[in-house]
Design an enzyme around this catalytic site. Sequence first.
Site, mmCIF file in Angstrom:
data_model
loop_
_atom_site.group_PDB
_atom_site.id
_atom_site.type_symbol
_atom_site.label_atom_id
_atom_site.label_comp_id
_atom_site.label_asym_id
_atom_site.label_seq_id
_atom_site.Cartn_x
_atom_site.Cartn_y
_atom_site.Cartn_z
ATOM 1 N N GLN A 128 0.842 -1.200 0.000
ATOM 2 C CA GLN A 128 0.000 0.000 0.000
ATOM 3 C C GLN A 128 0.879 1.253 0.000
ATOM 4 O OE1 GLN A 128 -3.579 -0.477 0.359
ATOM 5 N NE2 GLN A 128 -3.582 1.603 -0.383
ATOM 6 N N PHE A 129 1.429 1.593 -1.162
ATOM 7 C CA PHE A 129 2.320 2.758 -1.235
ATOM 8 C C PHE A 129 1.603 4.055 -0.881
ATOM 9 C CE2 PHE A 129 0.468 2.915 -5.438
ATOM 10 C CZ PHE A 129 0.399 4.276 -5.737
ATOM 11 N N THR A 130 0.281 4.088 -0.985
ATOM 12 C CA THR A 130 -0.465 5.312 -0.706
ATOM 13 C C THR A 130 -0.441 5.693 0.772
ATOM 14 O OG1 THR A 130 -2.564 4.104 -0.545
ATOM 15 C CG2 THR A 130 -1.986 5.028 -2.701
#
Length: 147
Positions: free
Chosen positions: A78-80
């Site tokens: 989940q890079f966000t």
Amino acid sequence: MRAVVTRVSSASVEIDGLVTGKIDKGFLVLLGIRTGDTEKEAMKLAAKVCNLRVFSDENDKMNLDLSAAGGSILVISQFTLYADLKSRRPGFTEAARPDTAIGLYELFIQECKNAGHRVETGEFGAMMNVASVNDGPVTILFDTDSL
């Protein structure tokens, strides 16, 4: 590194219409990796998650860890979680590039497996549909900067 850990009754991830990971009771872990993160952070975060005591004991107190509760883990990259929100359109320059992040994501998963847990995953970088039935709800935010 950051992790959003939700206690779930069930969770699954689907990619291109196919379920690639599915658990019953356990943790849904949304895992974000930042530029500059190292193996040290991945190992420390995995240990914290695996030993988190948020499952109810016989007295209905959050006192049991994942092993005692018989749970599993579903890990989703989940890079966000490292969004820069200074403007209305988030930027993601703080998120680690895949050449670094993939190895740390895989190390986190392996550390959870080494701790004796069944671990399911999504696919790093893929467009995924994640479903969960939150239990409680109980959701804990981990950030290695404050561990």
